[in-house]
Scaffold this motif. Structure first.
Motif, PDB file in Angstrom:
ATOM      1  N   LEU A  25      28.961  80.077  68.612  1.00 16.45           N
ATOM      2  CA  LEU A  25      29.943  79.518  68.829  1.00 16.45           C
ATOM      3  C   LEU A  25      31.127  79.881  67.632  1.00 16.45           C
ATOM      4  CD1 LEU A  25      28.328  75.979  70.385  1.00 16.45           C
ATOM      5  CD2 LEU A  25      29.145  78.301  71.573  1.00 16.45           C
ATOM      6  N   PRO A  26      33.068  78.694  68.375  1.00 15.10           N
ATOM      7  CA  PRO A  26      33.900  79.038  67.007  1.00 15.10           C
ATOM      8  C   PRO A  26      33.634  77.608  66.373  1.00 15.10           C
ATOM      9  CG  PRO A  26      34.502  78.383  69.744  1.00 15.10           C
ATOM     10  CD  PRO A  26      33.113  79.225  70.137  1.00 15.10           C
ATOM     11  N   PRO A  27      34.444  78.025  65.019  1.00 18.69           N
ATOM     12  CA  PRO A  27      33.953  76.348  64.248  1.00 18.69           C
ATOM     13  C   PRO A  27      34.511  75.372  65.608  1.00 18.69           C
ATOM     14  CG  PRO A  27      33.915  78.342  63.383  1.00 18.69           C
ATOM     15  CD  PRO A  27      34.001  78.883  64.725  1.00 18.69           C
ATOM     16  N   SER A  28      35.339  75.671  65.871  1.00 15.48           N
ATOM     17  CA  SER A  28      36.244  74.581  67.037  1.00 15.48           C
ATOM     18  C   SER A  28      35.318  74.012  68.197  1.00 15.48           C
ATOM     19  CB  SER A  28      37.886  74.725  67.209  1.00 15.48           C
ATOM     20  OG  SER A  28      37.437  76.514  68.028  1.00 15.48           O
ATOM     21  N   ASP A  29      34.399  74.222  68.071  1.00 16.41           N
ATOM     22  CA  ASP A  29      33.084  73.820  69.407  1.00 16.41           C
ATOM     23  C   ASP A  29      33.346  72.344  69.190  1.00 16.41           C
ATOM     24  OD1 ASP A  29      31.830  74.851  71.273  1.00 16.41           O
ATOM     25  OD2 ASP A  29      30.282  73.026  70.250  1.00 16.41           O
ATOM     26  N   PRO A  30      33.199  71.489  70.494  1.00 19.68           N
ATOM     27  CA  PRO A  30      33.380  70.593  69.751  1.00 19.68           C
ATOM     28  C   PRO A  30      32.257  69.878  69.309  1.00 19.68           C
ATOM     29  CG  PRO A  30      34.195  71.262  72.233  1.00 19.68           C
ATOM     30  CD  PRO A  30      34.224  72.366  71.838  1.00 19.68           C
ATOM     31  N   ALA A  31      31.279  70.451  69.782  1.00 18.18           N
ATOM     32  CA  ALA A  31      30.119  69.538  68.625  1.00 18.18           C
ATOM     33  C   ALA A  31      29.801  69.885  67.746  1.00 18.18           C
ATOM     34  CB  ALA A  31      28.672  70.653  69.583  1.00 18.18           C
ATOM     35  N   ILE A  32      31.000  70.995  67.044  1.00 20.80           N
ATOM     36  CA  ILE A  32      31.204  70.545  65.477  1.00 20.80           C
ATOM     37  C   ILE A  32      32.187  69.876  64.865  1.00 20.80           C
ATOM     38  CG2 ILE A  32      31.231  72.601  63.590  1.00 20.80           C
ATOM     39  CD1 ILE A  32      28.359  72.413  65.269  1.00 20.80           C
ATOM     40  N   GLU A  33      31.736  69.851  63.618  1.00 20.56           N
ATOM     41  CA  GLU A  33      32.941  68.749  62.928  1.00 20.56           C
ATOM     42  C   GLU A  33      32.640  69.729  61.111  1.00 20.56           C
ATOM     43  OE1 GLU A  33      33.778  64.369  61.051  1.00 20.56           O
ATOM     44  OE2 GLU A  33      31.910  64.639  61.197  1.00 20.56           O
ATOM     45  N   VAL A  34      34.115  70.228  61.081  1.00 17.90           N
ATOM     46  CA  VAL A  34      34.274  70.571  59.988  1.00 17.90           C
ATOM     47  C   VAL A  34      35.522  70.000  59.128  1.00 17.90           C
ATOM     48  CG1 VAL A  34      35.412  72.799  59.130  1.00 17.90           C
ATOM     49  CG2 VAL A  34      34.184  72.598  60.965  1.00 17.90           C
ATOM     50  N   LEU A  35      35.227  69.618  58.195  1.00 21.46           N
ATOM     51  CA  LEU A  35      35.712  68.551  56.873  1.00 21.46           C
ATOM     52  C   LEU A  35      35.993  69.760  55.091  1.00 21.46           C
ATOM     53  CD1 LEU A  35      33.252  65.305  57.676  1.00 21.46           C
ATOM     54  CD2 LEU A  35      36.144  65.965  58.078  1.00 21.46           C
ATOM     55  N   GLY A  36      36.710  69.507  55.649  1.00 19.60           N
ATOM     56  CA  GLY A  36      36.927  70.313  54.009  1.00 19.60           C
ATOM     57  C   GLY A  36      37.686  70.839  53.972  1.00 19.60           C
ATOM     58  N   GLU A  37      37.190  72.447  52.753  1.00 22.02           N
ATOM     59  CA  GLU A  37      38.161  73.973  52.845  1.00 22.02           C
ATOM     60  C   GLU A  37      37.955  74.812  54.161  1.00 22.02           C
ATOM     61  OE1 GLU A  37      38.398  75.155  49.101  1.00 22.02           O
ATOM     62  OE2 GLU A  37      37.869  73.759  47.997  1.00 22.02           O
ATOM     63  N   GLN A  38      38.561  74.566  55.263  1.00 15.41           N
ATOM     64  CA  GLN A  38      37.825  75.559  56.481  1.00 15.41           C
ATOM     65  C   GLN A  38      38.440  77.145  55.930  1.00 15.41           C
ATOM     66  OE1 GLN A  38      38.819  73.940  60.086  1.00 15.41           O
ATOM     67  NE2 GLN A  38      39.277  71.732  59.434  1.00 15.41           N
ATOM     68  N   ALA A  39      39.150  78.138  55.092  1.00 15.19           N
ATOM     69  CA  ALA A  39      39.196  79.083  54.411  1.00 15.19           C
ATOM     70  C   ALA A  39      37.888  79.673  53.933  1.00 15.19           C
ATOM     71  CB  ALA A  39      40.045  78.969  53.974  1.00 15.19           C
ATOM     72  N   LEU A  40      36.767  78.847  53.568  1.00  8.23           N
ATOM     73  CA  LEU A  40      35.331  78.640  52.915  1.00  8.23           C
ATOM     74  C   LEU A  40      34.614  79.140  54.055  1.00  8.23           C
ATOM     75  CD1 LEU A  40      34.681  75.967  50.092  1.00  8.23           C
ATOM     76  CD2 LEU A  40      35.549  78.572  50.159  1.00  8.23           C
ATOM     77  N   LEU A  41      34.564  78.433  54.872  1.00  4.84           N
ATOM     78  CA  LEU A  41      34.094  78.899  55.869  1.00  4.84           C
ATOM     79  C   LEU A  41      34.371  80.181  57.131  1.00  4.84           C
ATOM     80  CD1 LEU A  41      31.724  78.183  58.555  1.00  4.84           C
ATOM     81  CD2 LEU A  41      33.126  76.272  59.682  1.00  4.84           C
ATOM     82  N   SER A  42      35.658  80.398  57.389  1.00  9.82           N
ATOM     83  CA  SER A  42      35.790  81.323  57.515  1.00  9.82           C
ATOM     84  C   SER A  42      35.797  82.703  56.905  1.00  9.82           C
ATOM     85  CB  SER A  42      37.303  81.146  57.459  1.00  9.82           C
ATOM     86  OG  SER A  42      37.870  80.408  58.428  1.00  9.82           O
ATOM     87  N   HIS A  43      35.855  82.674  55.572  1.00  8.72           N
ATOM     88  CA  HIS A  43      34.912  83.669  54.413  1.00  8.72           C
ATOM     89  C   HIS A  43      33.481  83.950  54.798  1.00  8.72           C
ATOM     90  CE1 HIS A  43      33.626  85.250  50.638  1.00  8.72           C
ATOM     91  NE2 HIS A  43      34.421  85.716  50.401  1.00  8.72           N
ATOM     92  N   TRP A  44      33.425  82.351  54.596  1.00  6.54           N
ATOM     93  CA  TRP A  44      32.328  82.310  55.717  1.00  6.54           C
ATOM     94  C   TRP A  44      31.663  83.655  56.627  1.00  6.54           C
ATOM     95  CZ3 TRP A  44      27.677  81.563  52.711  1.00  6.54           C
ATOM     96  CH2 TRP A  44      26.311  81.421  52.751  1.00  6.54           C
ATOM     97  N   LEU A  45      31.783  83.138  57.297  1.00  2.01           N
ATOM     98  CA  LEU A  45      31.459  83.932  58.608  1.00  2.01           C
ATOM     99  C   LEU A  45      32.045  85.555  58.873  1.00  2.01           C
ATOM    100  CD1 LEU A  45      32.707  80.504  61.345  1.00  2.01           C
ATOM    101  CD2 LEU A  45      30.050  81.580  60.417  1.00  2.01           C
ATOM    102  N   GLN A  46      33.061  85.460  58.174  1.00  2.00           N
ATOM    103  CA  GLN A  46      33.638  87.030  58.215  1.00  2.00           C
ATOM    104  C   GLN A  46      32.735  87.713  57.244  1.00  2.00           C
ATOM    105  OE1 GLN A  46      37.347  87.237  55.793  1.00  2.00           O
ATOM    106  NE2 GLN A  46      37.775  89.259  56.537  1.00  2.00           N
ATOM    107  N   HIS A  47      32.015  87.922  56.718  1.00  2.00           N
ATOM    108  CA  HIS A  47      30.842  88.074  55.782  1.00  2.00           C
ATOM    109  C   HIS A  47      29.501  87.956  55.438  1.00  2.00           C
ATOM    110  CE1 HIS A  47      34.442  88.217  53.928  1.00  2.00           C
ATOM    111  NE2 HIS A  47      34.457  89.354  52.883  1.00  2.00           N
ATOM    112  N   THR A  48      28.978  87.183  57.383  1.00  2.00           N
ATOM    113  CA  THR A  48      27.645  87.152  57.626  1.00  2.00           C
ATOM    114  C   THR A  48      27.787  87.781  59.019  1.00  2.00           C
ATOM    115  OG1 THR A  48      27.998  84.981  57.892  1.00  2.00           O
ATOM    116  CG2 THR A  48      27.592  85.109  55.915  1.00  2.00           C
ATOM    117  N   PRO A  49      27.776  88.537  59.037  1.00  2.00           N
ATOM    118  CA  PRO A  49      27.689  89.455  60.711  1.00  2.00           C
ATOM    119  C   PRO A  49      25.788  89.530  61.142  1.00  2.00           C
ATOM    120  CG  PRO A  49      27.500  90.868  59.369  1.00  2.00           C
ATOM    121  CD  PRO A  49      28.265  89.989  58.333  1.00  2.00           C
ATOM    122  N   PHE A  50      25.828  88.838  62.280  1.00  2.00           N
ATOM    123  CA  PHE A  50      24.542  89.250  62.700  1.00  2.00           C
ATOM    124  C   PHE A  50      24.370  89.951  63.757  1.00  2.00           C
ATOM    125  CE2 PHE A  50      20.048  87.018  63.617  1.00  2.00           C
ATOM    126  CZ  PHE A  50      20.470  87.168  65.011  1.00  2.00           C
TER     127      PHE A  50
END
Length: 261
Positions: A236-261
């Motif tokens: 799911l994208p972090p923009s999913d309505p069930a999810i709240e993202v607060l703070g430095e969103q670039a950290l989440l983008s970096h995290w997801l980019q380097h954690t493939p499943f």
């Protein structure tokens, strides 16, 4: 975090595999958007072969990974009437092998561990791939909150192990998660998790450190455990309505980019 017990992992492994088999039900060419380039055929083959791979590792008390091409009965049968049986038999092989091995050490992604590692790993593998099938079929994902939270816990631990000092080229991607103190807080908001649904992740020069519980961080990601698991495994994208993202969103983008499943 206190994980569900072995019987729970066996039950979820059986149930998630069986439900994936029901959803696929011969519809092998349906695309799976959350696994780009895959159809239900690849999804079913991947899960059933992966179950047999893990069962073989446990049954042989392997001290290193088993090559995937050496897995017995690793191909989805040609006859669609046999697909569900093949998938469910793979889950059964994991359960039988882990039960027989008890606490014997076997190879895992994080070194030699008790055989029960593979019951937990395959249960969560089946759960996320069931979610792939459910999303592809336009169905709701309905993972139990405590099991989804344990899936987050297990996934974060695998990532942390991958960031530790190693020359393994397969871990090169995860090692890009090392940092100099950047912090991320993941919070499963479901009622009844009794404090087991929060993780404080800190990126250090030597790897990723994970602590359970609440804490201030540069980034916070909050939502139901099932949605949080699907965001962290890039379903799911972090923009999913069930999810709240607060703070430095670039950290989440970096995290997801380097954690493939």
């Amino acid at each position: 975090m206190h994980s569900p017990g072995g019987d729970r992992f066996f039950a979820e492994l059986r149930a998630c595999t069986a439900e994936l088999a029901r959803i696929i039900d011969g519809d092998l060419e349906r695309p799976v958007p959350t696994c780009p380039g895959w159809t239900f055929r690849q999804l079913a083959t991947h899960l059933g072969r992966g179950h047999r791979w893990a069962a073989q590792i446990v049954a042989t008390r392997a001290t290193g990974p088993v090559p995937m091409h050496e897995v017995a009965d690793g191909n989805l049968p040609e006859d669609p009437a046999r697909h569900a049986h093949w998938l469910n038999a793979g889950a059964g092989q994991v359960i039988a092998a882990v039960t027989a091995a008890d606490s014997d050490p076997v190879w895992t992604f994080t070194g030699m561990r008790p055989a029960s590692f593979w019951a937990r790993r395959r249960a969560h593998e089946a759960a996320v791939h069931l979610a792939d099938a459910q999303l592809a079929a336009g169905r709701d994902v309905d993972l139990a909150p405590d099991f989804a939270a344990d899936g987050v816990d297990e996934w974060l631990a695998l990532i942390a192990a991958g960031t530790e000092g190693t020359t393994d080229p397969a871990r090169a991607q995860a090692q890009k998660l090392r940092g100099d103190g950047q912090s991320l807080h993941f919070h499963a908001t479901d009622a009844g998790l009794s404090g087991t649904g929060e993780w404080l992740v800190t990126r250090t020069p030597s790897g990723v450190n994970i602590q359970h519980g609440h804490g201030r961080a540069d980034l916070a990601v909050r939502g139901p455990a099932a949605s949080l698991l699907l965001v962290l495994t890039r379903r799911l994208p972090p923009s999913d309505p069930a999810i709240e993202v607060l703070g430095e969103q670039a950290l989440l983008s970096h995290w997801l980019q380097h954690t493939p499943f």
